[in-house]
Write an enzyme that holds these catalytic residues in place. Sequence first.
Site, PDB file in Angstrom:
ATOM      1  N   ASP A   1     -14.859  40.588 -28.550  1.00 54.77           N
ATOM      2  CA  ASP A   1     -16.023  41.229 -29.178  1.00 54.77           C
ATOM      3  C   ASP A   1     -16.187  40.671 -30.593  1.00 54.77           C
ATOM      4  OD1 ASP A   1     -17.739  44.039 -28.863  1.00 54.77           O
ATOM      5  OD2 ASP A   1     -17.213  43.581 -30.947  1.00 54.77           O
TER       6      ASP A   1
ATOM      7  N   ASP B   1     -21.355  40.507 -28.306  1.00 51.36           N
ATOM      8  CA  ASP B   1     -22.162  40.488 -29.525  1.00 51.36           C
ATOM      9  C   ASP B   1     -21.871  39.294 -30.434  1.00 51.36           C
ATOM     10  OD1 ASP B   1     -19.682  41.626 -29.930  1.00 51.36           O
ATOM     11  OD2 ASP B   1     -20.448  43.501 -30.788  1.00 51.36           O
TER      12      ASP B   1
ATOM     13  N   HIS C   1     -16.757  42.101 -33.227  1.00 53.62           N
ATOM     14  CA  HIS C   1     -16.183  42.967 -34.262  1.00 53.62           C
ATOM     15  C   HIS C   1     -14.688  43.128 -34.032  1.00 53.62           C
ATOM     16  CE1 HIS C   1     -20.485  44.212 -33.944  1.00 53.62           C
ATOM     17  NE2 HIS C   1     -20.391  44.135 -35.261  1.00 53.62           N
TER      18      HIS C   1
ATOM     19  N   HIS D   1     -13.055  50.425 -31.347  1.00 51.96           N
ATOM     20  CA  HIS D   1     -12.978  50.875 -32.751  1.00 51.96           C
ATOM     21  C   HIS D   1     -12.291  52.238 -32.907  1.00 51.96           C
ATOM     22  CE1 HIS D   1     -15.288  47.545 -34.170  1.00 51.96           C
ATOM     23  NE2 HIS D   1     -16.391  47.895 -33.539  1.00 51.96           N
TER      24      HIS D   1
END
Length: 300
Positions: free
Chosen positions: A152, A239, A154, A115
């Site tokens: 991931d 995740d 996200h 991120h």
Amino acid sequence: MLIFHDPQCAGYGAAMRPEQPARVTRTAAHLRATHPEWTWRVPAATVSDETLLLAHTHAHVKRLTQSRDFDADTPFFPEIAGHARRAVGAALEAARHALTARTPVFSLMRPPGHHATADRAMGFCYLNNIAIAALAAQRDLGAARVAVWDFDAHHGNGTEAILHAHAATPTGSSAFFFASVHQFPAYPGTGARDLGPRTRNWPVAPHTPRTEHLAALRASLDAVVAFAPDLVLVSAGFDAYARDPLTAMTLEHHDFATLGRWLGETALPAAALLEGGYADDLPLLIDAFLSAWENTPRLA
Ligand SMILES: [Zn+2]
């Protein structure tokens, strides 16, 4: 399997946060117990500012030493700059190993990185380990074409932004490819569409059946292979697991084994870096991915 891990990476944070030290301490204990034959190495390299500046601004590197929180998810911790640099160092060494030894390698470090943008820490991430490793592999290791495969849950917004900016100004035959499969809508709100032919996104709606999510993951890896990279760097977040507390995805334990098998079957030099994954089962999910990757018969 070679694992780059420095126990110091558990030296910040607290159990009240999802991105907590136990993620790596429990995983390290589990993997050492179940795979005594695997090789562990503490990353030795100190990372120069020059290397960080491949992906980040000067102001951002300086900001990591200033004791103010970055956002609600991403607090300032004393020594966070050192922790973030060690995670970058492990990523650099993992990439080097992938290119020279061409055998599976995993960086079991924190903080995660995907991120972090050029000028901002966010989403538990301070420096973008994988983007720095991609840029350094091109600069230092002769890898002209580097692909990032981000599974991931996200969107890897920071990696996307950094590598896409470089894709816009290609030098010679060098190029990057970015492929992310992620829950959408979800944090951080980006990744709804492709930014270009080499900056690809596969948004997956919350609660999508796992077979559809896997089909997107397969398509994304096929796109990575079609790019014909010299090196694949994997943002390995766990995740998208059905019982992850932060997401609403549906992948099961054996699906992460499938991802590992697929990666092995590409026969491409690859290094995987830990990103997210917050369920108590994280050690088992990482084990499934790495074991399947290592045990895949090489097709080439
Ligand atoms: Zn995540």
